[in-house]
Design a protein around this motif. Structure first.
Motif, mmCIF file in Angstrom:
data_model
loop_
_atom_site.group_PDB
_atom_site.id
_atom_site.type_symbol
_atom_site.label_atom_id
_atom_site.label_comp_id
_atom_site.label_asym_id
_atom_site.label_seq_id
_atom_site.Cartn_x
_atom_site.Cartn_y
_atom_site.Cartn_z
ATOM 1 N N ASP A 274 1.000 -1.068 -0.084
ATOM 2 C CA ASP A 274 -0.158 0.175 0.028
ATOM 3 C C ASP A 274 0.889 1.384 0.090
ATOM 4 O OD1 ASP A 274 -2.682 -1.193 0.361
ATOM 5 O OD2 ASP A 274 -1.722 -2.010 2.120
ATOM 6 N N GLY A 275 2.306 1.104 0.063
ATOM 7 C CA GLY A 275 3.018 2.137 0.059
ATOM 8 C C GLY A 275 4.438 1.942 0.738
ATOM 9 N N ARG B 84 1.302 6.925 -4.044
ATOM 10 C CA ARG B 84 0.838 5.931 -2.853
ATOM 11 C C ARG B 84 1.615 6.672 -1.596
ATOM 12 N NH1 ARG B 84 1.192 1.083 -5.406
ATOM 13 N NH2 ARG B 84 0.422 0.295 -3.448
#
Length: 391
Positions: free
Chosen positions: A176-177, A201
């Motif tokens: 997710d990042g 992101r």
């Protein structure tokens, strides 16, 4: 559609207290909520419950569950430094199946204590992200997985190599990042490369965690950590800010700040000045940090922060603290959760208002912050499902 009626509720993004209200849930999402009664056919009587949003634990290192209390009494670098700390040695010596089992145990513990979502800084490149995903597979808990490239070149080192950049892109493809260790482990060039690779992101980083890290930054770069990360990384989230100056707090006021008070206390790093952050308009969330240091329990985090801040002369409203543990964390992590309102995921905690530790409830926010705990939870709902016998 399922409706819960006659419950006391902390309603909406401002956590407004409703003495007697309803929540309607359909397909795991809150369809309606307010005071009074629901018109739904299928109902559950919520009399005697205080219903609040489930917690969002905004910062963890969950795989470090395997090293609970190892090197207890040691300071920050000796315990958790990414290059030579005790945790690195433990993780390198641990089998993946053991790490998975303990990650899952900690995720189950979080669910049972009312945490329906958490963000994790996961080392180990793409393999580390895969291990985390596999470990919690099938559990009704949401994880914001923030991966990392194992690059620790120092502030005067070079930027990321082509191989490291390729690994960063591979991490970003399945996570997710990015969850970056800190400015002291990266040059200005590397920080800029991370931001460019991440695009829109999430990017999070530790900063101003201890006197040692701030002194190292000043000695080796002539600048403070927050100045460097805001100038080159432009993070979405800065974790800790325990030793941040007024200028650094002001500089970070446009980004999210996650504080981890108990972990800072365990490591002797100090107490984040949350009241000052709030005065300056910062959006602040709470994380339980490294499971090596702390149990992932948001009730204990709230209690510790409230009382320790008071002891230092800073008063924080209990309602603000509850918001930091729910609404703010969800917003910061881009989750459709954190509040009881239509369109949000039905992630809820049902507190027993008649529990011996709570009854009588005169101030629901204060009761949550320094009286409630796992024992006073009657039920937890994640995604519209009651969390039962999970393992």
């Amino acid at each position: 559609m399922l409706a819960i009626e006659n419950a006391s509720i902390l309603l909406g993004p401002d956590l407004d207290y409703v003495e007697r209200g309803y929540i309607e849930i359909e397909d795991g999402v809150i369809n309606g909520a307010g005071s009074g009664n629901s018109g739904a056919r299928k109902k559950i009587d919520g009399s005697g419950f205080l219903v609040m949003p489930a917690f969002v634990n905004a910062h963890t290192h969950i795989a470090d569950s395997i090293g609970k209390d190892i090197a207890a009494g040691s300071r920050l670098d000796e315990r958790v430094h990414p290059v030579f700390g005790a945790k690195k040695k433990i993780l390198e010596a641990s089998r993946p199946e053991h790490l998975k089992a303990l990650v899952r145990n900690s995720a189950v513990s979080m669910l049972k204590s009312g945490i329906a979502a958490f963000a994790d800084f996961r080392e180990g490149g793409p393999d580390g992200i895969r291990l985390l995903r596999e470990a919690i597979s099938g559990l009704p808990i949401r994880c914001v997985a923030l991966g990392r490239v194992d690059h620790y070149g120092g502030p005067s080192g070079s930027g990321l190599s082509e191989q490291e950049l390729a690994q960063a892109k591979e991490v970003l493809a399945i996570s997710d990042g990015l969850g970056i260790s800190g400015a002291n482990e990266n040059s200005d060039a590397a920080l800029g490369q991370y931001r460019q690779a991440a695009g829109d992101r999430l990017v999070a980083i530790h900063a101003a965690e201890s006197k040692e890290t701030t002194e190292f930054s000043l000695k080796n770069t002539g600048r403070r950590e927050v100045e460097r990360v805001m100038g080159h990384l432009h993070p979405d989230i800065i974790v800790h800010m325990t030793q941040a100056t007024d200028d650094e707090i002001a500089l970070a006021s446009k980004t999210g700040i996650v504080v981890c008070p108990r972990a800072n206390g365990v490591l002797g790093a100090g107490l984040p000045r949350v009241a000052e952050m709030l005065r300056r308009g910062c959006r602040v969330a709470i994380g339980t940090d490294n499971v090596m240091l702390n149990s992932p329990d948001m009730f204990r985090e709230l209690d510790y922060l409230w009382k320790a801040s008071h002891a230092q002369g800073d008063f924080i409203e209990p309602r603000q603290l509850v918001r930091m543990a729910t609404v703010n964390g969800a917003q910061m992590l881009r989750l459709n959760s954190g509040s009881v309102e239509p369109g949000k995921n039905a992630d809820l905690i049902f507190l027993d208002k008649h529990h011996a530790d709570l009854y009588p409830v005169h101030d629901p926010y204060a009761a949550i912050v320094h009286r409630a705990g796992r024992d006073s939870i009657a039920a937890v709902m994640a995604g519209g499902r009651f969390v039962g016998a999970i393992h």
